[in-house]
Write a protein that holds these residues in place. Structure first.
Motif, PDB file in Angstrom:
ATOM      1  N   GLY A  46      10.446   0.033   8.536  1.00  0.00           N
ATOM      2  CA  GLY A  46      11.570  -0.378   9.373  1.00  0.00           C
ATOM      3  C   GLY A  46      12.253  -1.648   8.907  1.00  0.00           C
ATOM      4  N   LEU A  47      12.340  -1.878   7.609  1.00  0.00           N
ATOM      5  CA  LEU A  47      13.032  -3.050   7.067  1.00  0.00           C
ATOM      6  C   LEU A  47      14.120  -2.602   6.108  1.00  0.00           C
ATOM      7  N   SER A  48      14.934  -3.555   5.699  1.00  0.00           N
ATOM      8  CA  SER A  48      15.954  -3.248   4.698  1.00  0.00           C
ATOM      9  C   SER A  48      15.279  -3.116   3.325  1.00  0.00           C
ATOM     10  N   THR A  49      15.987  -2.462   2.407  1.00  0.00           N
ATOM     11  CA  THR A  49      15.461  -2.283   1.057  1.00  0.00           C
ATOM     12  C   THR A  49      15.261  -3.634   0.381  1.00  0.00           C
ATOM     13  N   THR A  50      16.215  -4.571   0.592  1.00  0.00           N
ATOM     14  CA  THR A  50      16.110  -5.892  -0.028  1.00  0.00           C
ATOM     15  C   THR A  50      14.893  -6.645   0.503  1.00  0.00           C
ATOM     16  N   ARG A  51      14.713  -6.628   1.817  1.00  0.00           N
ATOM     17  CA  ARG A  51      13.563  -7.332   2.418  1.00  0.00           C
ATOM     18  C   ARG A  51      12.247  -6.685   1.962  1.00  0.00           C
ATOM     19  N   THR A  52      12.220  -5.371   1.844  1.00  0.00           N
ATOM     20  CA  THR A  52      11.019  -4.666   1.379  1.00  0.00           C
ATOM     21  C   THR A  52      10.721  -5.041  -0.068  1.00  0.00           C
ATOM     22  N   TRP A  53      11.763  -5.119  -0.878  1.00  0.00           N
ATOM     23  CA  TRP A  53      11.589  -5.508  -2.278  1.00  0.00           C
ATOM     24  C   TRP A  53      10.991  -6.914  -2.366  1.00  0.00           C
ATOM     25  N   ILE A  54      11.443  -7.831  -1.510  1.00  0.00           N
ATOM     26  CA  ILE A  54      10.913  -9.208  -1.494  1.00  0.00           C
ATOM     27  C   ILE A  54       9.438  -9.199  -1.084  1.00  0.00           C
ATOM     28  N   LEU A  55       9.081  -8.374  -0.098  1.00  0.00           N
ATOM     29  CA  LEU A  55       7.674  -8.276   0.311  1.00  0.00           C
ATOM     30  C   LEU A  55       6.803  -7.765  -0.850  1.00  0.00           C
ATOM     31  N   LEU A  56       7.296  -6.740  -1.533  1.00  0.00           N
ATOM     32  CA  LEU A  56       6.542  -6.185  -2.667  1.00  0.00           C
ATOM     33  C   LEU A  56       6.396  -7.210  -3.780  1.00  0.00           C
ATOM     34  N   ARG A  57       7.471  -7.923  -4.076  1.00  0.00           N
ATOM     35  CA  ARG A  57       7.410  -8.961  -5.114  1.00  0.00           C
ATOM     36  C   ARG A  57       6.388 -10.018  -4.736  1.00  0.00           C
ATOM     37  N   ASP A  58       6.401 -10.452  -3.479  1.00  0.00           N
ATOM     38  CA  ASP A  58       5.433 -11.458  -3.017  1.00  0.00           C
ATOM     39  C   ASP A  58       3.999 -10.931  -3.138  1.00  0.00           C
ATOM     40  N   GLU A 115       0.821  -1.212   0.000  1.00  0.00           N
ATOM     41  CA  GLU A 115       0.000   0.000   0.000  1.00  0.00           C
ATOM     42  C   GLU A 115       0.854   1.261   0.000  1.00  0.00           C
ATOM     43  N   LEU A 116       1.923   1.270   0.790  1.00  0.00           N
ATOM     44  CA  LEU A 116       2.800   2.436   0.811  1.00  0.00           C
ATOM     45  C   LEU A 116       3.487   2.640  -0.540  1.00  0.00           C
ATOM     46  N   HIS A 117       3.952   1.546  -1.102  1.00  0.00           N
ATOM     47  CA  HIS A 117       4.686   1.643  -2.363  1.00  0.00           C
ATOM     48  C   HIS A 117       3.764   1.943  -3.531  1.00  0.00           C
ATOM     49  N   ARG A 118       2.713   1.166  -3.675  1.00  0.00           N
ATOM     50  CA  ARG A 118       1.856   1.279  -4.857  1.00  0.00           C
ATOM     51  C   ARG A 118       0.828   2.405  -4.736  1.00  0.00           C
ATOM     52  N   LEU A 119       0.144   2.454  -3.616  1.00  0.00           N
ATOM     53  CA  LEU A 119      -0.907   3.455  -3.447  1.00  0.00           C
ATOM     54  C   LEU A 119      -0.361   4.777  -2.904  1.00  0.00           C
ATOM     55  N   GLY A 120       0.642   4.700  -2.020  1.00  0.00           N
ATOM     56  CA  GLY A 120       1.248   5.905  -1.470  1.00  0.00           C
ATOM     57  C   GLY A 120       2.335   6.472  -2.351  1.00  0.00           C
ATOM     58  N   GLU A 121       2.680   5.765  -3.413  1.00  0.00           N
ATOM     59  CA  GLU A 121       3.677   6.185  -4.393  1.00  0.00           C
ATOM     60  C   GLU A 121       5.040   6.478  -3.779  1.00  0.00           C
ATOM     61  N   LEU A 122       5.406   5.691  -2.769  1.00  0.00           N
ATOM     62  CA  LEU A 122       6.737   5.816  -2.190  1.00  0.00           C
ATOM     63  C   LEU A 122       7.697   4.918  -2.957  1.00  0.00           C
ATOM     64  N   THR A 123       8.954   5.293  -2.968  1.00  0.00           N
ATOM     65  CA  THR A 123       9.964   4.427  -3.582  1.00  0.00           C
ATOM     66  C   THR A 123      10.180   3.232  -2.666  1.00  0.00           C
ATOM     67  N   ILE A 124      10.909   2.253  -3.143  1.00  0.00           N
ATOM     68  CA  ILE A 124      11.178   1.068  -2.311  1.00  0.00           C
ATOM     69  C   ILE A 124      11.993   1.467  -1.084  1.00  0.00           C
ATOM     70  N   ALA A 125      12.954   2.364  -1.272  1.00  0.00           N
ATOM     71  CA  ALA A 125      13.772   2.811  -0.139  1.00  0.00           C
ATOM     72  C   ALA A 125      12.912   3.558   0.883  1.00  0.00           C
ATOM     73  N   GLU A 126      12.009   4.422   0.433  1.00  0.00           N
ATOM     74  CA  GLU A 126      11.138   5.150   1.349  1.00  0.00           C
ATOM     75  C   GLU A 126      10.175   4.204   2.058  1.00  0.00           C
ATOM     76  N   THR A 127       9.680   3.206   1.327  1.00  0.00           N
ATOM     77  CA  THR A 127       8.786   2.216   1.927  1.00  0.00           C
ATOM     78  C   THR A 127       9.532   1.424   2.992  1.00  0.00           C
ATOM     79  N   ALA A 128      10.761   1.018   2.683  1.00  0.00           N
ATOM     80  CA  ALA A 128      11.581   0.261   3.636  1.00  0.00           C
ATOM     81  C   ALA A 128      11.791   1.067   4.915  1.00  0.00           C
ATOM     82  N   GLN A 129      12.081   2.342   4.766  1.00  0.00           N
ATOM     83  CA  GLN A 129      12.304   3.201   5.929  1.00  0.00           C
ATOM     84  C   GLN A 129      11.011   3.336   6.736  1.00  0.00           C
ATOM     85  N   ALA A 130       9.856   3.460   6.064  1.00  0.00           N
ATOM     86  CA  ALA A 130       8.583   3.638   6.756  1.00  0.00           C
ATOM     87  C   ALA A 130       8.183   2.409   7.559  1.00  0.00           C
TER      88      ALA A 130
END
Length: 167
Positions: free
Chosen positions: A143-155, A126-141
């Motif tokens: 509290g995860l690493s960029t890689t782990r956030t990317w895996i969550l988004l892919r899933d 929701e943060l990435h797609r609907l909130g239009e945050l980048t993966i790095a901004e989503t990860a920071q929001a």
């Protein structure tokens, strides 16, 4: 009397079309009316009791009547010459009823698929797609690493795609 339509067509179609062209119709319209003449005879051939002894005359009479009908319809039509831009402005860009129903079904499936996701994955999506945050901004929001956030988004994308492909 037997009506051999293929033979009659071979013998008289060109003459009928030529006669229609002489009376001011375009080649395409004359060809259409010629075909309509033979379709009319195919659909309802004259009765034996009608006393039709000259098939060519009968065909020419049908084509004449169809030409007259065509010309009457043409007189009723209002013709307007439009430029390409004026014509494009007429187009209705609103979606069809089928498109609206299909899109609503897909939206309902997407909502259901989002509800099935684990809380953290859904929040990241929701943060990435609907909130239009980048993966790095989503990860920071979250509290995860960029890689782990990317895996969550892919899933999340894979899960939603799997649900939508079931439609």
């Amino acid at each position: 009397m037997s009506w051999d339509i293929p033979t009659l067509f071979r013998r008289h179609a060109k003459e009928i079309a030529r006669s229609l062209r002489r009376r001011g119709l375009s080649a395409e319209t004359a060809a259409d009316i010629t075909q309509d003449t033979f379709v009319r005879v195919l659909a309802s051939p004259p009765k034996e009791s009608a006393g039709v002894h000259n098939p060519a005359a009968y065909l020419f009479r049908i084509s004449r009547n169809l030409r007259i009908d065509h010309q009457r319809r043409e007189r009723l039509l209002v013709r307007v010459d439009l430029s390409d831009t004026e014509f494009a402005e007429i187009a209705d860009h609103s979606p069809t009823a089928e498109t609206i129903v299909y899109d609503r079904q897909r939206l309902a499936l997407t909502r259901a698929a989002l509800a099935e996701l684990p809380e953290r994955t859904r929040r990241a999506f929701e943060l990435h797609r609907l909130g239009e945050l980048t993966i790095a901004e989503t990860a920071q929001a979250i509290g995860l690493s960029t890689t782990r956030t990317w895996i969550l988004l892919r899933d999340a994308y894979e899960h939603i795609d799997a649900r939508l492909n079931g439609l």
